[in-house]
Design an enzyme around this catalytic site. Structure first.
Site, short mmCIF file in Angstrom:
data_model
loop_
_atom_site.label_atom_id
_atom_site.label_comp_id
_atom_site.label_asym_id
_atom_site.label_seq_id
_atom_site.Cartn_x
_atom_site.Cartn_y
_atom_site.Cartn_z
N GLU A 241 31.40 29.49 35.94
CA GLU A 241 32.44 28.47 35.84
C GLU A 241 32.16 27.48 36.96
OE1 GLU A 241 34.71 28.16 33.56
OE2 GLU A 241 34.61 30.12 32.58
N CYS B 133 38.74 21.85 39.49
CA CYS B 133 37.53 21.56 38.69
C CYS B 133 37.89 20.75 37.45
CB CYS B 133 36.86 22.86 38.30
SG CYS B 133 37.99 23.99 37.48
N GLU C 106 36.39 32.11 30.13
CA GLU C 106 37.35 33.06 30.72
C GLU C 106 38.68 32.89 30.00
OE1 GLU C 106 37.10 32.23 34.99
OE2 GLU C 106 35.69 33.89 35.16
N ASN D 157 39.68 26.97 45.97
CA ASN D 157 40.72 26.05 45.51
C ASN D 157 41.86 26.74 44.74
OD1 ASN D 157 39.04 26.41 43.29
ND2 ASN D 157 39.33 24.33 42.52
#
Ligand code: NAP
Length: 495
Positions: free
Chosen positions: A267, A301, A475, A168
């Site tokens: 993640e 997400c 991150e 994505n």
């Protein structure tokens, strides 16, 4: 200059896809995969095959680990200032090539060019940010409480890292891992998603041009990610797995990494609540929800997956959102006018539609969209649903598409309970003019990131990540992102 560099030359008008079929990027060379198979890359807007990339075997993956191992000592010992300058050059080249990279992302992923441009800017920023962080890695120094010795803590690169990314955000999910790993002094093997490998290979060529030495970044594509990843994790030289993708695959990879006690950053999926209180600025909340819901056509997400609106503002909000969603220009991503591109695959369209039809069957009312579009390309129309039951499947699963379900609520407590009624905990959004209520609700909503009167949270300077089933680790951010790629070494010494 190799074929891939030519293909992203900004002087070129078109992207030469044939140049992408040349090889895996291992040890600074484009090498043939041992297997004869190819992975076809499909433009989701036209359903045409636009390129085919190599299909790495377990043996090819072993070569990539060997290349990363050979480069490890040299890169670890490269002065931080030099590493920083190379990372900075990666940033500059990405910005110089931004339009071509955005076109490439749009073609292989389908996203609107404006979203692809935003992704390139965001992805490049991880290099600029980590170029700055590379020279700020410091240790600790103290005295043992007993007074017997000094405590010195040194931060060292964790070692060889396996990085796995989803389709994505083909550029940003890769640079969000590669940049801090390289800043920390690690060498890496990247396995991008099979649907969107072209951007990862194009960027590999760009890193080489920026001065990243051979073997420091290796890229391979495979149709056999389970076996290929398991083989790399079984190699004792590999010390880190950083994964971005679905929670299901994340769980499988955690189990695989546990066999070898490998450090993991995860993640994973999300199910973001977007809460609008009666006292919110309506236009600001509508602007915010359009970003939180429709960036990347909902394939994010962090996408608003459940929109909770207090009863006093509910009807005006639903009307405003329907107006905005209906006005969106749907079409081929590379058309500059497009605001909502196609979904990644036909399977994704079917999954979104199944969620919508289930909600409608359970009593949800369609304000716009709600039916699969006929014709070529994997399109789903922008959709608004109201009166969605709290136990509809879409309230508990990621929609990952341009569908905005609205749930009415009465009290603050009800909004918090609804927001937390999920196994996920990545992002959440709150709109209210009462800042103390905003902060109070933010502290009670179980998620790693909160947008308070903002529909966008992603920022390389802030720690990105989730709680609950949305992941482990962070991150980006001032030290969080780089710390995932470092190990503390404690030295006890008396002097
Ligand atoms: P996915 O199916 O989990 O795939 C992600 C990556 O894992 C791909 O490269 C895939 O390779 C690989 N993979 C699949 N099975 C594997 C296995 N057994 N072993 C090793 N690797 C394996 O996810 P996706 O559909 O690409 O991406 C969408 C998901 O990612 C959503 O759930 C979204 O929320 C999540 N996501 C999370 C974040 C975050 O920061 N938290 C950001 C973006 C996306 P193949 O492509 O070859 O199958």
């Amino acid at each position: 200059m190799n074929m891939i560099q030519q293909s992203i030359d900004p002087e070129e008008d078109t992207v030469d896809f044939q140049s992408f079929s040349h090889g895996l990027y291992i040890g600074g060379k484009w090498v043939r995969a041992r297997g004869d198979r190819r992975i076809e890359v499909v433009d989701p807007a036209t359903e045409a095959v636009i390129a085919a990339v190599p299909d790495a075997t377990v043996e090819d993956a072993a070569d990539a680990v060997a290349a990363a191992a050979s480069a490890a000592e040299g890169w670890r010992d490269t002065p931080p200032r030099k590493r920083s300058e190379i990372l900075r050059r990666c940033y500059e080249l990405m910005i110089e090539r931004a339009e071509t990279l955005a076109t490439l992302i749009s073609l292989e992923n389908g996203k609107a060019l404006r979203d692809a441009r935003g992704e390139v800017a965001y992805a490049a920023e991880f290099f600029r940010w980590n170029a700055e962080e590379a020279v700020r890695i410091s240790g600790e120094f103290g005295i043992a409480p007993a007074g017997t010795n000094r405590i010195v803590v040194d931060y060292q690169p964790i070692g060889i890292c396996v990085l796995i990314t989803p389709w994505n955000f083909p550029a940003a999910m890769a640079t969000r891992k590669i940049a801090p790993a390289l800043a920390a002094g690690c060498t890496v093997i990247l396995k991008p998603a099979s649907e969107t490998p072209l951007t990862a290979y194009a960027l590999a060529a760009l890193y080489e041009e920026a001065g990243v030495p051979p073997g420091v970044v290796n890229v391979l594509t495979t149709t056999n990610p389970g076996a290929v990843t398991a083989s790399m994790l079984a190699d004792p030289r590999v010390r880190k797995l950083s994964f971005t993708g679905s929670t299901g695959v994340g769980r499988t990879l955690l189990a695989e990494a546990a066999k070898h006690v490998i450090s993991c950053s995860m993640e994973l999926g999300g199910n973001a609540p977007f809460i609008v209180f009666d006292d919110a600025d309506l236009e600001a909340a509508l602007d915010g929800v359009m970003i939180a819901k429709m960036r990347n056509a909902g394939e994010a997400c962090t996408a608003a997956n459940r929109i909770y609106v207090q009863s006093g503002i509910h009807d005006a909000f639903a009307e405003g959102l329907t107006r905005r969603m209906t006005a969106l220009k749907v079409g081929q991503g590379i058309n500059p006018e497009t605001e909502c591109g196609p979904m990644i695959t036909r399977k994704a369209v079917s999954k979104i539609d199944a969620l919508v039809q289930e909600a409608i069957f359970r009593g949800a009312e369609v304000r716009c969209g709600g039916m699969v579009t006929e014709g070529r390309g994997f399109y789903y129309p922008p959709t608004v649903l109201v009166n969605v039951p709290a136990d509809a499947r879409m309230a508990h699963e990621e929609i990952f598409g341009p569908v905005a379900p609205i749930y009415a609520f009465e009290t603050e407590a009800e909004a918090i309970t609804g927001a937390n009624d999920t196994e996920y905990g990545l992002a959440a959004y709150i709109y209210t003019k009462d800042i103390s209520r905003g902060m109070r609700v933010a502290s009670r909503v179980e998620s790693g990131m909160i947008g308070l009167n903002r529909g966008l949270v992603s920022d390389p300077a802030a720690p990105f990540g989730g709680v609950k089933q949305s992941g482990l680790g962070r991150e980006g951010g001032q030290h969080h992102g780089i710390a995932e790629f470092m190990e503390a070494k404690y030295i006890a010494t008396s002097f």
